[in-house]
Scaffold this motif. Structure first.
Motif, PDB file in Angstrom:
ATOM      1  N   GLN A  42       0.837  -1.191   0.000  1.00 55.37           N
ATOM      2  CA  GLN A  42       0.000   0.000   0.000  1.00 55.37           C
ATOM      3  C   GLN A  42       0.881   1.253   0.000  1.00 55.37           C
ATOM      4  O   GLN A  42       2.054   1.193   0.368  1.00 55.37           O
ATOM      5  N   PRO A  43       0.318   2.392  -0.403  1.00 54.82           N
ATOM      6  CA  PRO A  43       1.111   3.625  -0.371  1.00 54.82           C
ATOM      7  C   PRO A  43       1.595   3.917   1.045  1.00 54.82           C
ATOM      8  O   PRO A  43       0.878   3.684   2.026  1.00 54.82           O
ATOM      9  N   GLN A  44       2.796   4.402   1.154  1.00 55.48           N
ATOM     10  CA  GLN A  44       3.346   4.731   2.454  1.00 55.48           C
ATOM     11  C   GLN A  44       2.686   5.988   2.992  1.00 55.48           C
ATOM     12  O   GLN A  44       2.562   6.999   2.300  1.00 55.48           O
ATOM     13  N   ALA A  45       2.233   5.923   4.232  1.00 51.19           N
ATOM     14  CA  ALA A  45       1.643   7.097   4.862  1.00 51.19           C
ATOM     15  C   ALA A  45       2.723   8.141   5.133  1.00 51.19           C
ATOM     16  O   ALA A  45       3.810   7.805   5.613  1.00 51.19           O
ATOM     17  N   VAL A  46       2.439   9.383   4.814  1.00 49.37           N
ATOM     18  CA  VAL A  46       3.393  10.475   5.028  1.00 49.37           C
ATOM     19  C   VAL A  46       3.063  11.152   6.351  1.00 49.37           C
ATOM     20  O   VAL A  46       1.952  11.655   6.522  1.00 49.37           O
ATOM     21  N   PRO A  47       3.984  11.151   7.311  1.00 43.61           N
ATOM     22  CA  PRO A  47       3.699  11.755   8.620  1.00 43.61           C
ATOM     23  C   PRO A  47       3.372  13.241   8.510  1.00 43.61           C
ATOM     24  O   PRO A  47       3.915  13.951   7.665  1.00 43.61           O
ATOM     25  N   HIS A  48       2.456  13.682   9.362  1.00 43.91           N
ATOM     26  CA  HIS A  48       2.119  15.098   9.482  1.00 43.91           C
ATOM     27  C   HIS A  48       1.668  15.700   8.147  1.00 43.91           C
ATOM     28  O   HIS A  48       2.007  16.836   7.820  1.00 43.91           O
TER      29      HIS A  48
ATOM     30  N   ALA B 202      -3.098  19.442   7.448  1.00 41.06           N
ATOM     31  CA  ALA B 202      -2.636  19.133   8.798  1.00 41.06           C
ATOM     32  C   ALA B 202      -2.933  20.262   9.775  1.00 41.06           C
ATOM     33  O   ALA B 202      -3.222  20.018  10.952  1.00 41.06           O
ATOM     34  N   ASP B 203      -2.886  21.508   9.304  1.00 37.46           N
ATOM     35  CA  ASP B 203      -3.173  22.636  10.181  1.00 37.46           C
ATOM     36  C   ASP B 203      -4.666  22.916  10.297  1.00 37.46           C
ATOM     37  O   ASP B 203      -5.075  23.845  11.002  1.00 37.46           O
ATOM     38  N   ARG B 204      -5.492  22.123   9.588  1.00 38.80           N
ATOM     39  CA  ARG B 204      -6.961  22.219   9.626  1.00 38.80           C
ATOM     40  C   ARG B 204      -7.467  23.575   9.132  1.00 38.80           C
ATOM     41  O   ARG B 204      -8.584  23.969   9.431  1.00 38.80           O
ATOM     42  N   ARG B 205      -6.663  24.269   8.348  1.00 37.76           N
ATOM     43  CA  ARG B 205      -7.067  25.583   7.851  1.00 37.76           C
ATOM     44  C   ARG B 205      -7.619  25.540   6.440  1.00 37.76           C
ATOM     45  O   ARG B 205      -8.102  26.551   5.942  1.00 37.76           O
ATOM     46  N   SER B 206      -7.548  24.395   5.789  1.00 39.92           N
ATOM     47  CA  SER B 206      -8.061  24.288   4.424  1.00 39.92           C
ATOM     48  C   SER B 206      -8.474  22.855   4.126  1.00 39.92           C
ATOM     49  O   SER B 206      -7.980  21.897   4.741  1.00 39.92           O
ATOM     50  N   VAL B 207      -9.399  22.731   3.178  1.00 37.91           N
ATOM     51  CA  VAL B 207      -9.881  21.431   2.710  1.00 37.91           C
ATOM     52  C   VAL B 207      -9.887  21.466   1.183  1.00 37.91           C
ATOM     53  O   VAL B 207     -10.301  22.462   0.580  1.00 37.91           O
ATOM     54  N   SER B 208      -9.431  20.389   0.570  1.00 37.65           N
ATOM     55  CA  SER B 208      -9.427  20.285  -0.892  1.00 37.65           C
ATOM     56  C   SER B 208     -10.236  19.052  -1.291  1.00 37.65           C
ATOM     57  O   SER B 208     -10.009  17.960  -0.766  1.00 37.65           O
ATOM     58  N   VAL B 209     -11.178  19.238  -2.201  1.00 40.39           N
ATOM     59  CA  VAL B 209     -12.042  18.155  -2.656  1.00 40.39           C
ATOM     60  C   VAL B 209     -11.804  17.943  -4.146  1.00 40.39           C
ATOM     61  O   VAL B 209     -11.969  18.876  -4.945  1.00 40.39           O
ATOM     62  N   VAL B 210     -11.406  16.732  -4.522  1.00 36.42           N
ATOM     63  CA  VAL B 210     -11.116  16.401  -5.918  1.00 36.42           C
ATOM     64  C   VAL B 210     -12.049  15.288  -6.370  1.00 36.42           C
ATOM     65  O   VAL B 210     -12.053  14.193  -5.796  1.00 36.42           O
ATOM     66  N   SER B 211     -12.847  15.562  -7.386  1.00 40.28           N
ATOM     67  CA  SER B 211     -13.767  14.565  -7.929  1.00 40.28           C
ATOM     68  C   SER B 211     -13.065  13.712  -8.979  1.00 40.28           C
ATOM     69  O   SER B 211     -12.310  14.227  -9.809  1.00 40.28           O
ATOM     70  N   ILE B 212     -13.343  12.415  -8.931  1.00 39.54           N
ATOM     71  CA  ILE B 212     -12.859  11.480  -9.944  1.00 39.54           C
ATOM     72  C   ILE B 212     -14.071  11.007 -10.731  1.00 39.54           C
ATOM     73  O   ILE B 212     -15.004  10.444 -10.148  1.00 39.54           O
TER      74      ILE B 212
ATOM     75  N   ILE C 131      -1.868   7.619  -3.002  1.00 39.42           N
ATOM     76  CA  ILE C 131      -2.219   8.345  -1.775  1.00 39.42           C
ATOM     77  C   ILE C 131      -2.836   7.363  -0.790  1.00 39.42           C
ATOM     78  O   ILE C 131      -3.742   6.602  -1.147  1.00 39.42           O
ATOM     79  N   ARG C 132      -2.375   7.369   0.429  1.00 43.32           N
ATOM     80  CA  ARG C 132      -2.930   6.496   1.452  1.00 43.32           C
ATOM     81  C   ARG C 132      -4.258   7.078   1.946  1.00 43.32           C
ATOM     82  O   ARG C 132      -4.321   8.222   2.391  1.00 43.32           O
ATOM     83  N   ILE C 133      -5.302   6.296   1.857  1.00 44.98           N
ATOM     84  CA  ILE C 133      -6.627   6.724   2.302  1.00 44.98           C
ATOM     85  C   ILE C 133      -6.744   6.483   3.805  1.00 44.98           C
ATOM     86  O   ILE C 133      -6.540   5.374   4.281  1.00 44.98           O
TER      87      ILE C 133
END
Length: 384
Positions: free
Chosen positions: A95-101, A146-156, A194-196
């Motif tokens: 599986q994709p490696q999780a990226v810390p932080h 990570a800073d909870r200041r933004s959200v990005s939504v990408v449709s497939i 990307i790790r879900i």
């Protein structure tokens, strides 16, 4: 794309196309594919359709409206159904490696039908997936910084042609039908590297009440759209839409130059309007209206069983300062339409998508969006 083209020679075309949330009903019913529904089934069950946007609303509303009342938040979080076995049982090396932080990424899945149908005389719900019972109608990756200041939504796009583990190449929406949330997660992870972190399946049935609970939404139609086939006429200008009208708005693709791709932008435009109305309508300061909204959200959303009530609450609380302008929407880079094995399919522009997936993987979406703000894939202020 015509619904008949979508199912011709499709290995999962036997699924009940007339239950698709975003497909035109008249076209789907004339398709003739799939077995007839058992007599009386419509009376025995509440048709479950889907709304990918409710999870974002849940997080924003919980964080903004009930932060000081933990027991209230816990009550409504408990109404969110949990999905077991939502992730692939694969070794970490596969599986994709999780990226810390690097923030948190949700896979939002909307279905053309749900299998959590109440049994006769009971309101008990079954699993959110049954083999062959449904295909995912819409998929979005929602990345929370990570800073909870933004959200990005990408449709497939649902017709994106991909490799589905164990099944070969097919449209991405077949993955859910063949293997449920776990196979869908594995397919998307393989596609994006990307790790879900979490999965949400969104139920359509609460859509009307969710919209009406905030008093409806204002949607601007930039240019008059003439009626085409079964699609309605839309006058240019800002229109106040209740749940029923907004449903028509997000379902239509006829009369839109890019079909499903433009319809996806309508879905995102609706979510943006819903969030704005939720924050500006006084819903968050009215116990009665807030309770109605949260109950509707709880009826709409299911999440993986790794996301506890406290996890959901903590995440929502950490996002309490989020505003509509902090949420960005876009489509995965479009590489053109194609006919593959007799099926109408969407090609992903993999070269253009690579830096997008890298930015999401490494929590650099703000930088990516700043560099691609004028891209046609990014949702703008004006939506057809």
């Amino acid at each position: 794309m015509d619904s008949k083209d979508d199912t011709q020679h499709d290995p999962v075309a036997e699924q009940p196309a007339h239950l698709s949330l975003f497909d035109d009903r008249s076209a789907a019913e004339s398709d003739g594919s799939g077995p007839a529904e058992p007599a009386g089934a419509g009376r025995r069950r509440r048709t479950r359709r889907v709304l990918l946007w409710a999870l974002v609303a849940l997080l924003v509303v919980l964080g903004s409206g009930v932060g000081a009342l933990y027991w209230t938040a816990n009550h409504y979080a408990s109404s969110v159904q949990r999905i077991p076995n939502a992730f692939p049982t694969l070794p970490e090396s596969a599986q994709p490696q999780a990226v810390p932080h690097s923030g948190m990424t949700f896979l939002l899945v909307g279905l053309d039908a749900r299998s959590d149908v109440p049994t006769t005389g009971s309101e008990a719900k079954g699993p959110a997936w049954k083999e062959g019972a449904a295909r995912s109608d819409t998929m979005m990756l929602m990345h929370i910084a990570a800073d909870r200041r933004s959200v990005s939504v990408v449709s497939i796009a649902r017709d994106t042609w991909v490799d589905i583990p164990g099944h070969g190449q097919a449209k991405i929406n077949a993955a859910y039908s063949w293997g449920g949330p776990a196979l869908m997660v594995q397919t998307v992870q393989n596609l994006t590297d990307i790790r879900i972190d979490h999965v949400a399946v969104i139920d359509w049935d609460g859509f009307r009440s969710l919209t009406d609970a905030v008093g409806g939404v204002d949607i601007t139609i930039p240019k008059t759209i003439e009626a085409v086939g079964g699609a309605r006429h839309w006058d240019a200008g800002t229109q106040h839409m209740d749940g029923d009208t907004a449903l028509q708005y997000v379902r239509e693709r006829h009369g839109l130059p890019n079909g499903d791709l433009d319809r996806t932008k309508r879905q995102q435009n609706f979510l943006r309007a819903l969030m704005k109305q939720t924050m500006n309508s006084g819903t968050l300061s009215s116990p009665t209206r807030l309770g109605g909204l949260l109950q509707s959200v709880g009826d709409v959303v299911s999440v993986d069983d790794k996301l506890s009530n406290s996890d959901l609450y903590d995440l929502a609380w950490s996002m309490r300062s989020l505003r509509v302008g902090d949420v960005s929407f876009m489509n995965a880079p479009f590489g053109g339409f194609a006919t593959i094995d007799g099926q109408s399919a969407v090609k992903l522009d993999r070269q253009a998508a690579a830096p997008l997936w890298e930015a999401m993987r490494n929590d650099r979406m703000s930088e990516y969006l700043a560099a691609h703000r004028t891209s046609g894939d990014v949702l703008g202020d004006s939506v057809r």
